[in-house]
Write a protein that holds these residues in place. Structure first.
Motif, PDB file in Angstrom:
ATOM      1  N   GLY A   1     -38.264  -3.008  -3.097  1.00 35.96           N
ATOM      2  CA  GLY A   1     -37.363  -3.534  -4.110  1.00 35.96           C
ATOM      3  C   GLY A   1     -35.950  -3.623  -3.587  1.00 35.96           C
TER       4      GLY A   1
ATOM      5  N   TRP B   1     -30.983  -0.211  -6.588  1.00 39.77           N
ATOM      6  CA  TRP B   1     -32.388   0.116  -6.420  1.00 39.77           C
ATOM      7  C   TRP B   1     -32.537   1.515  -5.828  1.00 39.77           C
TER       8      TRP B   1
ATOM      9  N   ARG C   1     -38.554   4.267  -7.190  1.00 39.95           N
ATOM     10  CA  ARG C   1     -38.881   2.914  -7.641  1.00 39.95           C
ATOM     11  C   ARG C   1     -38.278   2.652  -9.025  1.00 39.95           C
TER      12      ARG C   1
ATOM     13  N   TYR D   1     -38.469  -6.298  -7.572  1.00 42.59           N
ATOM     14  CA  TYR D   1     -39.407  -5.349  -6.985  1.00 42.59           C
ATOM     15  C   TYR D   1     -40.767  -6.029  -6.874  1.00 42.59           C
TER      16      TYR D   1
ATOM     17  N   TYR E   1     -38.791  -0.251 -12.831  1.00 39.13           N
ATOM     18  CA  TYR E   1     -38.713  -1.534 -12.120  1.00 39.13           C
ATOM     19  C   TYR E   1     -38.959  -2.714 -13.052  1.00 39.13           C
TER      20      TYR E   1
END
Length: 514
Positions: free
Chosen positions: A442, A478, A483, A455, A496
């Motif tokens: 991502g 990010w 994540r 992502y 995400y």
């Protein structure tokens, strides 16, 4: 390098908390009707659950709501050290506040620890409670001066412990400050038992019930959920980590969010007991946890940084892994996770009335990294507010305090940092496109000349969001280790897909489509 060495260096692909993986979290069900109760509690972590237990036990009709599942936030991602040794804080508190304030802070946390132990003993809760000494140890000679000052503070405040020349754990050190008779436990097994006791006493628990606001227009404050359902109560207690209800913007400017990291390690070494924290940065925190198969996990924590400002976050896990490999005869690393903590301007929690003109809306926040003991002090204080009982720590923790010298300085520094990150995100030159991302990767990209977040999941599907934080318009970054999209200004975090994971934001990031 041998295959075995490669295996030792592997980290779990996704973060998972050992506490959540090794316990059965109650499934409460979402709120599906309007309610009228004595007390509404927002937040299903250790503070909210403990307060609900104390109030229900006292015969108060309580309803608690949690946006996710119970214990899904910081409580489920702690190291679960139950200790009043909060790094080297007592010498600092004596000088920034007073000797009496420092003594009260210790006593509040000591009393909180005693409360938790009393509940465990009263109900026979099996949660791996073990009493151990806690140490802050010096890795360098330069830290000895700070340790000696802290030991002097212990002597002034009557804290059991003091300076010792060495620690039981085989780590390079130049001495430590020890606090006797602290403890560790399995927080979710403990809290699951409390949840059952709450419902047995007539308390109501709801998960997957997000709250959007508090309606103050009627005779009593009313919690309003995102689905429009209402809980009318005599008191509303905000135990949601970051105060979701900050109508006048008093809290986001007085709190800053930090992330820290944990590895759960299987080790061949014989652990000598004790809980440990390094005096220097990067912090290294250590404690043991017993697991059901008769084995043990060593929890190796540390690597704190302001949320959204520590990219690339996987580096913190790798640093902890290298530290563990060097010192602890690692066999495997089955778990990794991280937590987010909020710190106030003067290092003391805010516990009490949200504002002076809202005596029926109470808040508990800003425990820094020491929520296991501070939460217990908070639960007792909130209970005493509701029951109109005196509490010796009310003035110490009141959110209305403002210690002029340290608070003004820290507020200026903190808000200058916010402004810097707000501007930096807006002017950042982004050259990456979504097509540059591999599976599982991502980052910030450019779409049609505009900044966006993208992502690409492990199956190759692309998930894109507007990177403008829905709290105050900063640009999120990010977080590759978790994540997630993290805001560097006030610590909001989003999945995400753009879903809210941490406040103060409570609206998701907007989706972006090609």
């Amino acid at each position: 390098m041998s295959m075995n060495s490669e295996t030792l260096k592997q980290l779990p692909d996704m973060p998972k908390s050992y506490w959540r993986e090794s316990s059965s979290v109650p499934d409460c069900g979402a709120l599906d009707n309007n309610l009228t109760v004595d007390v509404a509690i927002v937040g299903g972590g250790i503070t909210g659950i403990t307060t609900a237990y104390l109030l229900s036990k006292a015969g108060v009709k309580v309803a608690l709501v949690e946006a996710d599942s119970l214990f899904s936030g910081t409580t489920g991602h702690t190291t679960a050290k139950l200790t009043a040794q909060h790094d080297l804080i007592f010498d600092q508190l004596i000088h920034s506040h007073s000797e009496e304030a420092a003594r009260q802070y210790y006593e509040a946390n000591r009393d909180g620890m005693n409360l938790l132990k009393q509940i465990i003993d009263e109900h026979g809760i099996d949660c791996g409670y073990v009493e151990e000494d806690a140490y802050v140890y010096a890795q360098s000679v330069d830290s000895l001066k700070k340790l000696n000052k802290e030991a002097d503070a212990y002597a002034k405040l009557g804290i059991p412990g003091g300076f010792v020349e060495s620690i039981p754990l085989q780590l390079p050190n130049h001495g430590a400050v020890v606090m006797k008779g602290q403890a560790r436990f399995h927080p979710l097994r403990y809290l699951s038992a409390l949840a059952s006791l709450i419902t047995q006493a007539g308390g109501l628990l709801y998960d997957r019930t997000a709250v959007s606001r508090i309606d103050e227009d009627g005779p009593r404050p009313t919690v309003v959920t995102e689905r429009g359902l209402r809980i009318m109560a005599d008191h509303v207690l905000i135990c949601s980590h970051f105060p979701f209800y900050d109508k006048h913007g008093l809290y986001f400017a007085r709190l800053h969010a930090e992330r820290s990291y944990v590895l759960a390690v299987r080790s061949q070494m014989t652990y000598p007991g004790g809980m440990y924290l390094s005096a220097e940065d990067p912090k290294r925190s250590l404690r043991l946890a017993e697991v059901e198969d008769g084995q043990q996990l060593l929890l190796v924590g540390g690597g704190n940084h302001k949320t959204g400002q520590g990219i690339c976050t996987i580096d913190y896990y790798e640093s902890l892994r290298d530290f563990a490999l060097k010192h602890f005869q690692v066999e495997s690393i089955p778990y990794r996770w991280s937590a987010q903590d909020l710190t106030t301007l003067d290092k003391l929690p805010y516990i009490g009335q949200l504002t002076e003109d809202k005596p029926r809306i109470l808040v508990a926040t800003g425990f820094a990294k020491w929520g296991m003991s501070n939460s217990q002090a908070a639960a007792q204080l909130l209970t005493d507010y509701v029951l109109e009982r005196s509490n010796p720590y009310q003035e110490l923790f009141t959110p209305q305090r403002f210690h002029l010298i340290p608070d003004v300085k820290n507020a200026i520094v903190q808000n200058a940092d916010v402004f810097k990150n707000l501007v930096a995100g807006k002017v950042e030159l982004v050259r990456q496109s979504p097509d540059d991302l591999a599976n599982g990767e991502g980052g910030v990209v450019t779409i049609g000349g505009k900044r966006a977040g993208a992502y690409r999941d492990d199956e190759g599907a692309l998930h894109m969001v507007d990177t403008t934080c829905t709290h105050m318009g900063c640009e999120v970054e990010w977080n590759d280790g978790e994540r997630s999209w993290d805001c560097p200004c006030h610590g909001s975090r989003f999945s995400y897909k753009g879903e809210v994971m941490e406040g103060p934001a409570h609206e998701p990031l907007q989706r972006v489509y090609r």
